[in-house]
Design a protein around this motif. Sequence first.
Motif, mmCIF file in Angstrom:
data_model
loop_
_atom_site.group_PDB
_atom_site.id
_atom_site.type_symbol
_atom_site.label_atom_id
_atom_site.label_comp_id
_atom_site.label_asym_id
_atom_site.label_seq_id
_atom_site.Cartn_x
_atom_site.Cartn_y
_atom_site.Cartn_z
ATOM 1 N N ARG A 6 33.790 35.175 42.295
ATOM 2 C CA ARG A 6 34.026 36.528 42.822
ATOM 3 C C ARG A 6 33.126 36.804 44.024
ATOM 4 N NH1 ARG A 6 32.627 41.461 38.940
ATOM 5 N NH2 ARG A 6 30.590 40.453 39.068
ATOM 6 N N LEU A 7 31.826 36.605 43.863
ATOM 7 C CA LEU A 7 30.868 36.728 44.959
ATOM 8 C C LEU A 7 29.664 35.877 44.571
ATOM 9 C CD1 LEU A 7 30.322 37.921 47.706
ATOM 10 C CD2 LEU A 7 29.301 39.916 46.611
ATOM 11 N N LEU A 8 29.450 34.780 45.287
ATOM 12 C CA LEU A 8 28.495 33.763 44.858
ATOM 13 C C LEU A 8 27.046 34.233 44.890
ATOM 14 C CD1 LEU A 8 30.050 30.566 46.500
ATOM 15 C CD2 LEU A 8 30.297 31.407 44.155
ATOM 16 N N SER A 9 26.773 35.308 45.605
ATOM 17 C CA SER A 9 25.400 35.816 45.632
ATOM 18 C C SER A 9 24.980 36.423 44.305
ATOM 19 C CB SER A 9 25.248 36.862 46.744
ATOM 20 O OG SER A 9 26.310 37.791 46.715
ATOM 21 N N ARG A 10 25.928 36.616 43.373
ATOM 22 C CA ARG A 10 25.583 37.128 42.050
ATOM 23 C C ARG A 10 25.526 36.015 41.002
ATOM 24 N NH1 ARG A 10 22.654 39.623 41.160
ATOM 25 N NH2 ARG A 10 23.341 40.627 39.246
ATOM 26 N N ASN A 11 25.579 34.767 41.460
ATOM 27 C CA ASN A 11 25.489 33.617 40.559
ATOM 28 C C ASN A 11 24.237 32.823 40.905
ATOM 29 O OD1 ASN A 11 28.082 34.526 40.091
ATOM 30 N ND2 ASN A 11 29.093 32.586 40.522
ATOM 31 N N ASP A 12 23.143 33.085 40.211
ATOM 32 C CA ASP A 12 21.938 32.291 40.458
ATOM 33 C C ASP A 12 21.085 32.276 39.203
ATOM 34 O OD1 ASP A 12 19.924 30.780 41.916
ATOM 35 O OD2 ASP A 12 20.792 31.670 43.721
ATOM 36 N N VAL A 13 20.064 31.458 39.224
ATOM 37 C CA VAL A 13 19.229 31.259 38.045
ATOM 38 C C VAL A 13 18.654 32.592 37.576
ATOM 39 C CG1 VAL A 13 17.214 30.073 37.116
ATOM 40 C CG2 VAL A 13 18.642 28.942 38.823
ATOM 41 N N ASP A 68 36.905 41.843 42.751
ATOM 42 C CA ASP A 68 37.534 41.358 41.517
ATOM 43 C C ASP A 68 38.999 40.996 41.780
ATOM 44 O OD1 ASP A 68 35.328 41.592 39.914
ATOM 45 O OD2 ASP A 68 35.973 43.433 38.909
ATOM 46 N N ARG A 69 39.711 41.935 42.399
ATOM 47 C CA ARG A 69 41.139 41.726 42.649
ATOM 48 C C ARG A 69 41.372 40.528 43.574
ATOM 49 N NH1 ARG A 69 40.920 47.464 42.884
ATOM 50 N NH2 ARG A 69 40.883 47.412 45.168
ATOM 51 N N LEU A 70 40.519 40.409 44.575
ATOM 52 C CA LEU A 70 40.675 39.313 45.524
ATOM 53 C C LEU A 70 40.475 37.968 44.839
ATOM 54 C CD1 LEU A 70 41.125 38.365 48.430
ATOM 55 C CD2 LEU A 70 38.651 38.695 48.826
ATOM 56 N N TRP A 71 39.458 37.860 43.999
ATOM 57 C CA TRP A 71 39.192 36.609 43.292
ATOM 58 C C TRP A 71 40.351 36.249 42.364
ATOM 59 C CZ3 TRP A 71 37.239 32.090 43.053
ATOM 60 C CH2 TRP A 71 37.019 31.433 41.843
ATOM 61 N N GLU A 72 40.831 37.206 41.614
ATOM 62 C CA GLU A 72 41.948 36.936 40.707
ATOM 63 C C GLU A 72 43.196 36.523 41.477
ATOM 64 O OE1 GLU A 72 42.203 40.578 38.502
ATOM 65 O OE2 GLU A 72 40.930 39.810 36.879
ATOM 66 N N GLU A 73 43.456 37.207 42.586
ATOM 67 C CA GLU A 73 44.640 36.912 43.395
ATOM 68 C C GLU A 73 44.581 35.502 43.972
ATOM 69 O OE1 GLU A 73 46.341 38.358 47.747
ATOM 70 O OE2 GLU A 73 45.288 39.807 46.485
ATOM 71 N N ILE A 74 43.422 35.119 44.474
ATOM 72 C CA ILE A 74 43.302 33.815 45.135
ATOM 73 C C ILE A 74 43.197 32.675 44.131
ATOM 74 C CG2 ILE A 74 41.749 32.382 46.524
ATOM 75 C CD1 ILE A 74 41.190 34.819 48.246
ATOM 76 N N SER A 75 42.371 32.850 43.116
ATOM 77 C CA SER A 75 42.044 31.732 42.221
ATOM 78 C C SER A 75 42.924 31.640 40.984
ATOM 79 C CB SER A 75 40.585 31.838 41.779
ATOM 80 O OG SER A 75 40.410 32.920 40.869
ATOM 81 N N GLY A 76 43.458 32.790 40.551
ATOM 82 C CA GLY A 76 44.178 32.806 39.293
ATOM 83 C C GLY A 76 43.268 32.782 38.080
ATOM 84 N N ARG A 77 41.972 32.880 38.302
ATOM 85 C CA ARG A 77 41.004 32.887 37.214
ATOM 86 C C ARG A 77 40.529 34.321 36.977
ATOM 87 N NH1 ARG A 77 39.780 27.980 35.577
ATOM 88 N NH2 ARG A 77 38.015 28.713 34.331
ATOM 89 N N PRO A 78 39.955 34.596 35.797
ATOM 90 C CA PRO A 78 39.566 35.973 35.483
ATOM 91 C C PRO A 78 38.382 36.455 36.307
ATOM 92 C CG PRO A 78 38.810 34.467 33.774
ATOM 93 C CD PRO A 78 39.705 33.663 34.675
ATOM 94 N N ALA A 79 38.403 37.743 36.616
ATOM 95 C CA ALA A 79 37.247 38.370 37.262
ATOM 96 C C ALA A 79 36.244 38.840 36.230
ATOM 97 C CB ALA A 79 37.693 39.547 38.123
ATOM 98 N N ASP A 80 36.546 38.637 34.967
ATOM 99 C CA ASP A 80 35.662 38.981 33.857
ATOM 100 C C ASP A 80 34.766 37.787 33.567
ATOM 101 O OD1 ASP A 80 34.416 39.706 31.534
ATOM 102 O OD2 ASP A 80 36.226 39.712 30.294
ATOM 103 N N PHE A 81 33.491 37.886 33.939
ATOM 104 C CA PHE A 81 32.602 36.741 33.754
ATOM 105 C C PHE A 81 32.410 36.398 32.282
ATOM 106 C CE2 PHE A 81 28.442 34.727 33.203
ATOM 107 C CZ PHE A 81 28.616 33.625 34.020
ATOM 108 N N GLU A 82 32.453 37.394 31.407
ATOM 109 C CA GLU A 82 32.260 37.119 29.988
ATOM 110 C C GLU A 82 33.320 36.153 29.467
ATOM 111 O OE1 GLU A 82 32.142 40.929 28.154
ATOM 112 O OE2 GLU A 82 30.008 41.231 28.551
#
Length: 819
Positions: free
Chosen positions: A480-487, A325-339
């Motif tokens: 955050r981790l693309l393996s948790r984004n799928d159909v 979560d922290r890494l994604w927010e730090e790099i992208s500036g986008r929320p780690a909260d998927f909701e």
Amino acid sequence: MTPRATYRFQFHRDFTFADAEALVPYLDRLGVSHVYASPITTARSGSTHGYDVVDPTTINPELGGEEAFRSLVKALRARDMGVIIDIVPNHMGVAGSENGWWMDVLAHGQGSAYARFFDIDWLEPVLLPVLGTPLSEALDQGALTIEVEDGKRFVTAYGEHRFPLRDEDQAGSATTDPQEIRAVLERQHYRLASWRTANDALNWRRFFTVSELAGLRIEDPEVFEAVHALPLRLYAEGLIDGVRVDHVDGLTDPAGYCRTLRARLDATPRPADAPPGPAYLVIEKILGAGEPLSDDWGVDGTSGYDFMEEVAALLHAPEGEAPLDRLWEEISGRPADFEAEELEARRHMLAWAFEGQLTRCVQAFTALAASTPETEGLTRGMLRRAIERLLWVFPVYRTYGTGDAAPEGDAEIREIARSRVAAHVPPGEEAVVDRVLEWLAGTGPGDTELAAEAVRRFQQLSAPIAAKAVEDTAFYRFGRLLSRNDVGFDATRFSASIAEFHADAVGRAERFPRGMLATATHDHKRGEDMRARLAVLSELPDTWRETVLRWHALAAPHADGVDPGDVYMLFQTLFGAWPDGLAIDDADGLVAFADRVVAWQQKALREAKLRSSWEAPNEAYEGAAEGLVRALLDPGKSGDFLADLQAFLARTAAPARANSLAQVALRYTVPGVPDCYQGTELPDYSLVDPDNRRPVDYGLRAQLLAGSTRQGAEKLALIARLLGLRRQHPALFASGDYRPVDVRGPQADHVLAFTRTAGEERLLAVVALRTAEATAGTETPAPARDWWADTVLDGLPEGVETRVGALLCDEPTAILIIP
């Protein structure tokens, strides 16, 4: 007939029934019982998937037609095998002029015998958003003509689109005169318009945002009979053993449809030499978090997205969530909260891509409110605000009924929606939301027919909003981790516990023991082994952080102008999709891989709709992003990066293999019918379509299957062994119970074990989980015996090995028939 195991084929003109027939001996040796076919009905010429059906009453001649299909079935029946077909009751392809039903509607309007087949609002001509410009510009540019063929006149647009004219307008000659063409068009049952008008003005239901696919009114008995005549005949003749129903949530009444289809199949007599019924019936259904599938629909289960989510979540280590979560927010500036990401995407899609459908939904509720004094004070604006805000937060694809016909779960869904929407409701308008929810429940006041229409429109809008906002927008924004984004995945859940997986398996055994189990499909965004490899990062978050920050520094000279979040998702993709055996000095191989990644990247950027889109591609940004891909995969420009990537791949290879084998073992042993998507019996690092539909090298697979060692094909070997067990012990896998086995000891959190029992037969399955700490950097996916220490299985019969270190000393899975 319930399949023992299925194998999915994607049929198209370059892979026909004859091609499949040649592979029947291979499938038999592998151990599957049924071919699971993509749609076989006649689709638009050149279709690569078959879901753009233009004639549901015939078998596609591009696939070989009915004669070739019968030949395939004959070859399968000779080996006691069968066929399950994919059917498409929700929509038809209407691009071009190949759909005779649609052409008849355009020519005759409401007088067409097929006018009632399509979900059209007949208050105005049928909008056809096919022009590249507004109509006036198209006429001025000479893009439209009237031509004559075989004595009949028709309109052409840009030379590729052909539209029929009313019978009354057939007399006359060809013309290119803009004024004459405009006069003729003004008399038609349709209206040509710019493609950009579709989102706002379309007056017929389409599939999601695809204006080439028109929704069917399958709830009409006449339409049902016409669309299902072919599959019902094939089942009656013993040529198929069941069906998979595509996109059931798009229908007006999914539950009623499924019950009707089950009743028709059960009432259909079969030849004496055909496998006995009942027919196998599964549905494509995306289940929300905690959403159960109703057990009174008459179906055997879903087509497997729920299992794909369960096993994928199981592979992820929960301790990786916070640091990633922290890494994604730090790099992208986008929320780690998927909701938060989902909410933004839902608001975006609803305000733009579904404006026309939303407007008609609001109109329906406005008419309903005006039908009784109790709600006549609700204005159109109030109702729009309530409806759109409910759609922002609706927790599942849709509800399924009203009043006594509604399943129990609908009430809970509405309660969740009410709690979520509270933060978004304008002051003083909470009562409007409550009224809409009452109507959705079937308890609100007003005209019952108007209520049914309003509810239908809401239900058929909430499903595509969920699909497009989550799977086709937010999943491409949230990295955050693309393996948790799928159909079918719940991206708000990072991982699943062993206890949760057991509970899901027990529930399936009790309620849907014949449901399909999938880990790869024609719709997946990442191949099953790519997801398994990426899941290892959840176990090594600190190492991954160090690695990816180093990669950012190495990529910096080539990443000018590319958003850091996009760069981060690219790094995950390069790592996850890297083909086995690709060397960093293989120039041709690297170019081929770059081509695949660039195609994925373009789709990802356009689906995300942040810096580019399908509607307005940002060629400059896409060019910069493509330049980064090609630079990173060029040894002359990024040798250090490639060497570092290869070293990281080597370090994570063993735990990635363990994850791959774990999901194979579970797919073929837990309750349900396992499906193998074409080609995935070998490692599958595919990307989103069309990459996941590339040609399969079946010659290699057949050679490996026939080999004595199967060197480098451990996944194929495990599948073949487990399918062999399923063939030898059919009752055990078809009806055996599922009982979790307790594990105790220092590594108990890294073992999932269960038994299945039917009569005197019993199977024990033991699977290692999340063992990167023991296997990273080693040559074997199985942890060393001493790592397990005194971790043991409890409650097994005397004489059965219970030491996990002994069971998993050579392989990360142990599947045994025990006393």
